[in-house]
Design an enzyme around this catalytic site. Structure first.
Site, PDB file in Angstrom:
ATOM      1  N   TRP A 125      50.150  13.245  42.494  1.00 31.39           N
ATOM      2  CA  TRP A 125      49.149  14.247  42.895  1.00 31.39           C
ATOM      3  C   TRP A 125      48.628  13.945  44.297  1.00 31.39           C
ATOM      4  O   TRP A 125      48.347  14.861  45.081  1.00 31.39           O
ATOM      5  CB  TRP A 125      47.997  14.278  41.889  1.00 31.39           C
ATOM      6  CG  TRP A 125      48.313  15.059  40.639  1.00 31.39           C
ATOM      7  CD1 TRP A 125      49.544  15.244  40.088  1.00 31.39           C
ATOM      8  CD2 TRP A 125      47.386  15.757  39.820  1.00 31.39           C
ATOM      9  NE1 TRP A 125      49.447  16.017  38.953  1.00 31.39           N
ATOM     10  CE2 TRP A 125      48.134  16.338  38.769  1.00 31.39           C
ATOM     11  CE3 TRP A 125      46.009  15.930  39.845  1.00 31.39           C
ATOM     12  CZ2 TRP A 125      47.536  17.101  37.754  1.00 31.39           C
ATOM     13  CZ3 TRP A 125      45.404  16.679  38.842  1.00 31.39           C
ATOM     14  CH2 TRP A 125      46.166  17.269  37.815  1.00 31.39           C
TER      15      TRP A 125
ATOM     16  N   ASP B 156      41.810   4.446  40.505  1.00 30.49           N
ATOM     17  CA  ASP B 156      42.541   4.096  39.279  1.00 30.49           C
ATOM     18  C   ASP B 156      42.118   2.706  38.817  1.00 30.49           C
ATOM     19  O   ASP B 156      41.559   1.921  39.595  1.00 30.49           O
ATOM     20  CB  ASP B 156      44.054   4.139  39.517  1.00 30.49           C
ATOM     21  CG  ASP B 156      44.826   4.405  38.229  1.00 30.49           C
ATOM     22  OD1 ASP B 156      45.231   5.567  38.009  1.00 30.49           O
ATOM     23  OD2 ASP B 156      45.004   3.469  37.422  1.00 30.49           O
TER      24      ASP B 156
ATOM     25  N   ASP C 154      36.754   1.658  38.014  1.00 30.31           N
ATOM     26  CA  ASP C 154      36.503   2.384  36.777  1.00 30.31           C
ATOM     27  C   ASP C 154      35.434   3.431  37.084  1.00 30.31           C
ATOM     28  O   ASP C 154      34.279   3.071  37.374  1.00 30.31           O
ATOM     29  CB  ASP C 154      36.027   1.419  35.685  1.00 30.31           C
ATOM     30  CG  ASP C 154      35.820   2.109  34.341  1.00 30.31           C
ATOM     31  OD1 ASP C 154      35.872   3.359  34.283  1.00 30.31           O
ATOM     32  OD2 ASP C 154      35.590   1.400  33.341  1.00 30.31           O
TER      33      ASP C 154
ATOM     34  N   ASP D  18      44.441  13.855  36.267  1.00 29.24           N
ATOM     35  CA  ASP D  18      45.583  13.996  35.367  1.00 29.24           C
ATOM     36  C   ASP D  18      45.547  12.884  34.324  1.00 29.24           C
ATOM     37  O   ASP D  18      46.568  12.503  33.755  1.00 29.24           O
ATOM     38  CB  ASP D  18      46.892  13.932  36.170  1.00 29.24           C
ATOM     39  CG  ASP D  18      48.108  14.361  35.364  1.00 29.24           C
ATOM     40  OD1 ASP D  18      47.953  15.228  34.467  1.00 29.24           O
ATOM     41  OD2 ASP D  18      49.207  13.839  35.602  1.00 29.24           O
TER      42      ASP D  18
ATOM     43  N   LYS E 200      43.215  17.609  33.117  1.00 27.93           N
ATOM     44  CA  LYS E 200      44.124  17.815  31.988  1.00 27.93           C
ATOM     45  C   LYS E 200      43.374  17.741  30.669  1.00 27.93           C
ATOM     46  O   LYS E 200      42.498  16.900  30.486  1.00 27.93           O
ATOM     47  CB  LYS E 200      45.231  16.762  32.016  1.00 27.93           C
ATOM     48  CG  LYS E 200      46.187  16.845  30.830  1.00 27.93           C
ATOM     49  CD  LYS E 200      47.453  16.065  31.067  1.00 27.93           C
ATOM     50  CE  LYS E 200      47.239  14.593  31.218  1.00 27.93           C
ATOM     51  NZ  LYS E 200      48.498  13.865  31.486  1.00 27.93           N
TER      52      LYS E 200
END
Length: 249
Positions: free
Chosen positions: A86, A112, A128, A152, A192
């Site tokens: 992405w 991430d 986090d 996502d 998502k």
């Protein structure tokens, strides 16, 4: 750098032959089926040809082709950005590298829990997003509020369909509240979800805080998957009614 997608480089008149995978000793039948699906997936093949880090890149491409939120100059936060597909799409579309003369230069931030291979045009941090103060860190790294927060992310699979559905809806709700903290008015939230009956509260929350909310299954999402995406446009701002309890409160 990924090539510009959309062009058919396979040649016309070629016949696609389905690859059959035999079950190897020690390999589960489910693993064999997954491998066979990967080998025969046109999006997987296309991603390899065009230099993307995974087939998921085409999901955000297709969503942006429809809703046009990754515009030159946009400041974008990608939650759960690994492996970076992405980010690759966003780098080009927001003009993060300044390769489009006369267009505004965007800013791209990937977040991430794990290290992600560096990507030109994107700043990636191990963080986090649920920890206290994560929103302030992101705004400091970004140099202000975001125009787009996209995700996502998917919770680890338990093998139980309803449990997995509830887990990803909860994760999406957390991502939405994070977006409320970092988005500028008029911003966009993309995430998502899995179809399964528990989306009602999430959609209610988004409709209170955005002017338009869409529930979409892009062509790149496999037809046998319950995966869908919410695209919430026109963030009403922090003064909107965001007082619903956060998941887990």
């Amino acid at each position: 750098m990924a090539k510009t997608p959309g062009r058919n480089t396979s040649g016309r008149g070629q016949r696609d032959l389905k690859v059959k995978v035999r079950t190897a000793k020690g390999r589960k039948l489910s693993s064999t089926r997954w491998l066979e699906r990967q080998l025969n997936d046109p999006y997987v093949q296309r991603a390899k040809r065009e230099g993307y880090r995974g087939r998921a890149a085409y999901k955000i491409l297709e969503l942006d082709d429809r809703f046009r939120f990754l515009v030159p100059g946009a400041r974008v936060v990608d939650l759960g950005c690994a492996p970076g597909g992405w980010l690759q799409v966003a780098v080009e579309r927001v003009n993060a590298l300044g390769t489009k003369p006369g267009k505004r230069v965007g800013r791209l931030l990937g977040i991430d829990l794990q290290e992600v291979e560096p990507l030109a045009g994107a700043e990636v941090h191990v963080l986090d997003f649920l920890e206290d103060g994560a929103d302030d860190k992101v705004k400091a790294w970004l140099g202000g509020q975001a125009d787009v927060v996209m995700s996502d992310m998917a919770a680890a699979s338990s093998g139980h369909k309803q449990t997995d559905h509830l887990r990803i809806i909860t994760l999406c709700e957390h991502a939405a509240f994070f977006a409320f903290d970092v988005l500028a008015p008029g911003g966009t939230f993309v995430a998502k979800v899995l179809a399964g009956g528990a989306e009602g509260e999430l959609m209610h929350l988004l409709k209170k805080n955005f002017t338009k909310v869409h529930n979409v299954k892009p062509p790149a999402s496999r037809s046998d998957s319950s995966e869908k995406f919410v695209v919430a446009l026109g963030f009403r701002g922090r003064d909107a009614d965001t007082r619903d309890a956060r998941p887990g409160d």
